[in-house]
Design a protein around this motif. Structure first.
Motif, PDB file in Angstrom:
ATOM      1  N   SER A  30     -14.887  15.687 -66.405  1.00 43.95           N
ATOM      2  CA  SER A  30     -14.999  16.272 -65.073  1.00 43.95           C
ATOM      3  C   SER A  30     -16.206  17.201 -64.955  1.00 43.95           C
ATOM      4  CB  SER A  30     -13.707  17.034 -64.737  1.00 43.95           C
ATOM      5  OG  SER A  30     -13.794  17.603 -63.454  1.00 43.95           O
ATOM      6  N   SER A  31     -16.380  18.076 -65.943  1.00 44.07           N
ATOM      7  CA  SER A  31     -17.529  18.992 -65.915  1.00 44.07           C
ATOM      8  C   SER A  31     -18.841  18.229 -66.094  1.00 44.07           C
ATOM      9  CB  SER A  31     -17.400  20.042 -67.021  1.00 44.07           C
ATOM     10  OG  SER A  31     -16.264  20.840 -66.831  1.00 44.07           O
ATOM     11  N   PHE A  32     -18.808  17.213 -66.940  1.00 41.13           N
ATOM     12  CA  PHE A  32     -20.026  16.474 -67.271  1.00 41.13           C
ATOM     13  C   PHE A  32     -20.590  15.733 -66.062  1.00 41.13           C
ATOM     14  CE2 PHE A  32     -22.150  13.096 -70.045  1.00 41.13           C
ATOM     15  CZ  PHE A  32     -23.180  13.942 -70.424  1.00 41.13           C
ATOM     16  N   LYS A  33     -19.712  15.078 -65.287  1.00 42.10           N
ATOM     17  CA  LYS A  33     -20.204  14.243 -64.189  1.00 42.10           C
ATOM     18  C   LYS A  33     -20.891  15.068 -63.097  1.00 42.10           C
ATOM     19  CE  LYS A  33     -15.999  14.095 -61.324  1.00 42.10           C
ATOM     20  NZ  LYS A  33     -14.992  13.220 -60.702  1.00 42.10           N
ATOM     21  N   SER A  34     -20.448  16.312 -62.905  1.00 37.60           N
ATOM     22  CA  SER A  34     -21.024  17.144 -61.842  1.00 37.60           C
ATOM     23  C   SER A  34     -22.463  17.561 -62.140  1.00 37.60           C
ATOM     24  CB  SER A  34     -20.161  18.394 -61.624  1.00 37.60           C
ATOM     25  OG  SER A  34     -20.206  19.225 -62.773  1.00 37.60           O
ATOM     26  N   LEU A  35     -22.879  17.426 -63.395  1.00 31.66           N
ATOM     27  CA  LEU A  35     -24.224  17.856 -63.795  1.00 31.66           C
ATOM     28  C   LEU A  35     -25.306  16.868 -63.379  1.00 31.66           C
ATOM     29  CD1 LEU A  35     -23.371  19.090 -67.416  1.00 31.66           C
ATOM     30  CD2 LEU A  35     -23.518  20.461 -65.323  1.00 31.66           C
ATOM     31  N   PHE A  36     -24.894  15.681 -62.891  1.00 30.12           N
ATOM     32  CA  PHE A  36     -25.863  14.633 -62.539  1.00 30.12           C
ATOM     33  C   PHE A  36     -25.935  14.353 -61.031  1.00 30.12           C
ATOM     34  CE2 PHE A  36     -24.509  13.844 -66.881  1.00 30.12           C
ATOM     35  CZ  PHE A  36     -25.707  13.649 -67.541  1.00 30.12           C
ATOM     36  N   ALA A  37     -25.125  15.047 -60.255  1.00 33.87           N
ATOM     37  CA  ALA A  37     -24.994  14.726 -58.822  1.00 33.87           C
ATOM     38  C   ALA A  37     -26.143  15.334 -58.007  1.00 33.87           C
ATOM     39  CB  ALA A  37     -23.643  15.194 -58.297  1.00 33.87           C
ATOM     40  N   ILE A  38     -27.329  14.800 -58.193  1.00 35.96           N
ATOM     41  CA  ILE A  38     -28.542  15.327 -57.560  1.00 35.96           C
ATOM     42  C   ILE A  38     -28.409  15.433 -56.036  1.00 35.96           C
ATOM     43  CG2 ILE A  38     -30.998  14.847 -57.102  1.00 35.96           C
ATOM     44  CD1 ILE A  38     -30.725  15.683 -59.889  1.00 35.96           C
ATOM     45  N   SER A  81     -36.417  15.624 -61.654  1.00 37.63           N
ATOM     46  CA  SER A  81     -35.842  14.931 -60.500  1.00 37.63           C
ATOM     47  C   SER A  81     -35.210  15.925 -59.526  1.00 37.63           C
ATOM     48  CB  SER A  81     -34.782  13.916 -60.966  1.00 37.63           C
ATOM     49  OG  SER A  81     -34.194  13.246 -59.879  1.00 37.63           O
ATOM     50  N   LEU A  82     -34.480  16.896 -60.069  1.00 37.41           N
ATOM     51  CA  LEU A  82     -33.832  17.914 -59.239  1.00 37.41           C
ATOM     52  C   LEU A  82     -34.859  18.743 -58.477  1.00 37.41           C
ATOM     53  CD1 LEU A  82     -31.275  19.400 -58.347  1.00 37.41           C
ATOM     54  CD2 LEU A  82     -31.449  20.782 -60.441  1.00 37.41           C
ATOM     55  N   GLN A  83     -35.917  19.141 -59.160  1.00 38.80           N
ATOM     56  CA  GLN A  83     -36.971  19.908 -58.494  1.00 38.80           C
ATOM     57  C   GLN A  83     -37.645  19.097 -57.389  1.00 38.80           C
ATOM     58  OE1 GLN A  83     -38.840  21.187 -62.470  1.00 38.80           O
ATOM     59  NE2 GLN A  83     -39.469  22.856 -61.124  1.00 38.80           N
ATOM     60  N   GLN A  87     -37.714  19.716 -53.244  1.00 36.07           N
ATOM     61  CA  GLN A  87     -39.036  19.852 -52.622  1.00 36.07           C
ATOM     62  C   GLN A  87     -39.321  18.734 -51.621  1.00 36.07           C
ATOM     63  OE1 GLN A  87     -41.591  19.945 -56.050  1.00 36.07           O
ATOM     64  NE2 GLN A  87     -40.879  21.978 -56.705  1.00 36.07           N
ATOM     65  N   GLY A  88     -38.397  17.761 -51.533  1.00 36.42           N
ATOM     66  CA  GLY A  88     -38.548  16.679 -50.558  1.00 36.42           C
ATOM     67  C   GLY A  88     -39.406  15.525 -51.014  1.00 36.42           C
ATOM     68  N   ASP A  89     -39.751  15.472 -52.305  1.00 38.39           N
ATOM     69  CA  ASP A  89     -40.538  14.357 -52.837  1.00 38.39           C
ATOM     70  C   ASP A  89     -39.555  13.326 -53.390  1.00 38.39           C
ATOM     71  OD1 ASP A  89     -42.211  12.590 -54.107  1.00 38.39           O
ATOM     72  OD2 ASP A  89     -43.395  14.110 -55.160  1.00 38.39           O
ATOM     73  N   LEU A  90     -39.132  12.409 -52.527  1.00 40.27           N
ATOM     74  CA  LEU A  90     -38.034  11.507 -52.878  1.00 40.27           C
ATOM     75  C   LEU A  90     -38.465  10.380 -53.815  1.00 40.27           C
ATOM     76  CD1 LEU A  90     -36.400  11.403 -49.345  1.00 40.27           C
ATOM     77  CD2 LEU A  90     -35.642  12.706 -51.339  1.00 40.27           C
ATOM     78  N   VAL A  91     -39.726   9.977 -53.724  1.00 45.40           N
ATOM     79  CA  VAL A  91     -40.197   8.930 -54.631  1.00 45.40           C
ATOM     80  C   VAL A  91     -40.219   9.443 -56.072  1.00 45.40           C
ATOM     81  CG1 VAL A  91     -42.157   7.444 -55.247  1.00 45.40           C
ATOM     82  CG2 VAL A  91     -41.534   7.759 -52.841  1.00 45.40           C
ATOM     83  N   GLU A  92     -40.744  10.650 -56.268  1.00 38.69           N
ATOM     84  CA  GLU A  92     -40.765  11.244 -57.606  1.00 38.69           C
ATOM     85  C   GLU A  92     -39.342  11.556 -58.079  1.00 38.69           C
ATOM     86  OE1 GLU A  92     -41.649  12.504 -61.235  1.00 38.69           O
ATOM     87  OE2 GLU A  92     -42.967  11.410 -59.874  1.00 38.69           O
ATOM     88  N   THR A  93     -38.469  11.927 -57.135  1.00 39.25           N
ATOM     89  CA  THR A  93     -37.060  12.152 -57.476  1.00 39.25           C
ATOM     90  C   THR A  93     -36.478  10.910 -58.135  1.00 39.25           C
ATOM     91  OG1 THR A  93     -36.747  13.671 -55.613  1.00 39.25           O
ATOM     92  CG2 THR A  93     -34.766  12.687 -56.562  1.00 39.25           C
ATOM     93  N   ARG A 128     -28.650   4.328 -56.787  1.00 36.08           N
ATOM     94  CA  ARG A 128     -28.686   3.563 -55.534  1.00 36.08           C
ATOM     95  C   ARG A 128     -29.102   4.433 -54.356  1.00 36.08           C
ATOM     96  NH1 ARG A 128     -25.440   2.900 -51.255  1.00 36.08           N
ATOM     97  NH2 ARG A 128     -23.679   4.014 -52.172  1.00 36.08           N
ATOM     98  N   VAL A 129     -28.475   5.593 -54.231  1.00 35.67           N
ATOM     99  CA  VAL A 129     -28.742   6.470 -53.084  1.00 35.67           C
ATOM    100  C   VAL A 129     -30.173   7.007 -53.120  1.00 35.67           C
ATOM    101  CG1 VAL A 129     -28.123   8.684 -52.036  1.00 35.67           C
ATOM    102  CG2 VAL A 129     -26.324   7.113 -52.761  1.00 35.67           C
ATOM    103  N   LEU A 130     -30.630   7.439 -54.284  1.00 30.74           N
ATOM    104  CA  LEU A 130     -31.993   7.972 -54.401  1.00 30.74           C
ATOM    105  C   LEU A 130     -33.038   6.882 -54.175  1.00 30.74           C
ATOM    106  CD1 LEU A 130     -31.580  10.401 -57.451  1.00 30.74           C
ATOM    107  CD2 LEU A 130     -31.651  10.995 -55.011  1.00 30.74           C
ATOM    108  N   ALA A 131     -32.731   5.656 -54.599  1.00 33.58           N
ATOM    109  CA  ALA A 131     -33.645   4.534 -54.349  1.00 33.58           C
ATOM    110  C   ALA A 131     -33.765   4.260 -52.853  1.00 33.58           C
ATOM    111  CB  ALA A 131     -33.162   3.289 -55.085  1.00 33.58           C
ATOM    112  N   GLU A 132     -32.638   4.317 -52.136  1.00 27.03           N
ATOM    113  CA  GLU A 132     -32.668   4.114 -50.682  1.00 27.03           C
ATOM    114  C   GLU A 132     -33.511   5.192 -50.004  1.00 27.03           C
ATOM    115  OE1 GLU A 132     -28.762   3.825 -49.050  1.00 27.03           O
ATOM    116  OE2 GLU A 132     -28.238   2.017 -50.169  1.00 27.03           O
ATOM    117  N   LYS A 133     -33.329   6.432 -50.440  1.00 30.54           N
ATOM    118  CA  LYS A 133     -34.091   7.536 -49.854  1.00 30.54           C
ATOM    119  C   LYS A 133     -35.586   7.389 -50.173  1.00 30.54           C
ATOM    120  CE  LYS A 133     -30.292  10.950 -50.120  1.00 30.54           C
ATOM    121  NZ  LYS A 133     -30.211  11.336 -48.703  1.00 30.54           N
ATOM    122  N   ALA A 134     -35.893   6.985 -51.397  1.00 32.70           N
ATOM    123  CA  ALA A 134     -37.291   6.798 -51.792  1.00 32.70           C
ATOM    124  C   ALA A 134     -37.947   5.686 -50.983  1.00 32.70           C
ATOM    125  CB  ALA A 134     -37.381   6.490 -53.288  1.00 32.70           C
TER     126      ALA A 134
END
Length: 413
Positions: A30-38, A81-83, A87-93, A128-134
């Protein structure tokens, strides 16, 4: 954002790193999964991003520590990726998170148990979600959107890591569903076939052992694929399964399933109740249902025209367009009923000219030859039982069951 000192920034970064290390050592899923939810925009990750912007030496902190250095390939690009996300740079994210995902998959393969499966789900979702945004960002800048296609390739690698024996394989259906979402978004639904074959024919998978949530999503998407293939009995089975097992409190998901199930039901002669359409705000089907009940071809065509864009986006327009034959059947049935009241002895003889007049009253112009052609199709497809008396331009209806019901079966091809 309130002022943050260098010391506070250092504390927040080490807090994240300690949480990461502790979660792995204690296998705290439970704690581990929350660390990746960009993309979750959690306060914890947003504040971490601000700390990373202030404290520029986080990478050295990771690589010089015995506790964290072994996870550097996961954490360093994750921080970047988080930074980039804040900062709104979704491709680099996306680029940075893809590196995190690849490193995580490698580590996940080395773990014997499936304790980190929930974290893998988050990573798969984020990819998937970050790819769509990028891709949206790329398209807005006049560049070719290609990240979602790359995300599909990456998720196939994840699928491969789950396809072995053991407890990890229950995660394969979740990854499959995310792949379906990518393929439907890209319009490459033919790519679903290889994954479906793996799930439905491979002996290593038992469909019933998968989580209910994933089974519902899987049946929803494979049901939609059956609609595309015009395999309506299979589509009915799969979409009905999804509806039956869907969370009853998730009205949005129920509505989504019904958007595709209702056209399937209509195609096999089953009409929904008006209150169902009202409850789930699916009123675009109301006039189509009325047209089928009345034999009103004009109403059907108007309904299709009024909601054409919506039906095309849902992929059900062609299914609904083919309901015209059922509407013709209903129209002839009404004519037969009226004639039966006036002259029972001749009720089974329907002049083509009468059908022409009925259509003209509905503002549909057809001549006798066109109506004869329609009637021939109805007879051929077993929607009408009878034969033609060509000289007198009359359809002679069977005296026993002249209008066979579909009874849950599609119109004959």
């Amino acid at each position: 954002m309130a002022y943050m000192s260098m010391g506070e920034a250092h504390r927040r970064i080490t807090d994240y790193l300690n949480r990461f290390s502790d979660a792995v050592s204690s296998q705290d899923a439970s704690s581990f999964k929350s660390l990746f939810a960009i993309s979750s925009n959690s306060h914890f990750l947003i504040s971490l991003s601000h700390a990373l912007n202030l404290f520029q030496d986080a990478n050295r902190l990771i690589k010089n520590s015995d506790n964290f250095s072994q996870f550097a390939d996961i954490i360093v690009p994750l921080f970047r990726s988080l930074q980039s996300y804040t900062q709104g740079d979704l491709v680099e994210t996306y680029h940075a998170f893809e590196k995190t995902a690849n490193a995580f998959i490698q580590e996940f393969r080395n773990w014997e148990s499936a304790w980190a499966l929930q974290a893998l789900y988050v990573i798969v979702y984020e990819i998937r979600v970050l790819a769509e945004k990028a891709d949206k960002e790329l398209a807005s800048n006049g560049k070719s959107p290609e990240k979602l296609k790359g995300a599909g390739s990456l998720l196939m690698k994840v699928f491969g890591s789950l396809a072995g024996k053991g407890s990890k394989r229950v995660g394969a259906l979740y990854v499959t569903c995310q792949l379906f979402k990518i393929y439907f978004k890209l319009g490459t639904v033919h790519l679903c076939r290889s994954v479906i074959r793996s799930i439905e024919t491979a002996r290593i998978f038992d469909f019933e052992e998968f989580p209910k949530r994933d089974k519902v999503t899987y049946m929803y998407y494979t049901g939609r694929l059956e609609v595309f293939n015009e395999n309506f009995p299979a589509a009915d089975h799969k979409l009905s399964y999804a509806l039956k097992h869907c969370n009853p409190h998730s009205e949005a998901n129920i509505r989504l399933i019904l958007k595709h199930l209702i056209p399937v039901k209509l195609s096999i002669g089953i009409l929904p109740k008006d209150r169902l359409l009202e409850k789930y705000n699916l009123l675009e089907y109301s006039n189509i249902v009325q047209a089928l009940r009345r034999g009103d071809l004009r109403l059907l065509r108007c309904a299709l025209q009024d909601h054409e864009d919506r039906f095309l986006r849902s992929g059900v327009y062609l299914v609904l367009e083919k309901l015209e034959l059922q509407v013709y059947q209903r129209l002839v049935k009404k004519i037969h009923f009226i004639q039966k009241q006036r002259d029972p002895s001749k009720a089974h003889q329907v002049k083509l000219e009468v059908i022409v007049k009925a259509l003209k009253w509905l503002e549909i112009d057809m001549d006798v030859d066109e109506v004869e052609c329609i009637m021939a199709i109805l007879i051929y497809k077993n929607l009408v039982k009878g034969y033609f008396a060509h000289k007198s331009k009359v359809v002679v209806l069977s005296k026993q069951d002249p209008f066979p019901k579909l009874n849950g079966k599609p119109v004959n091809s």
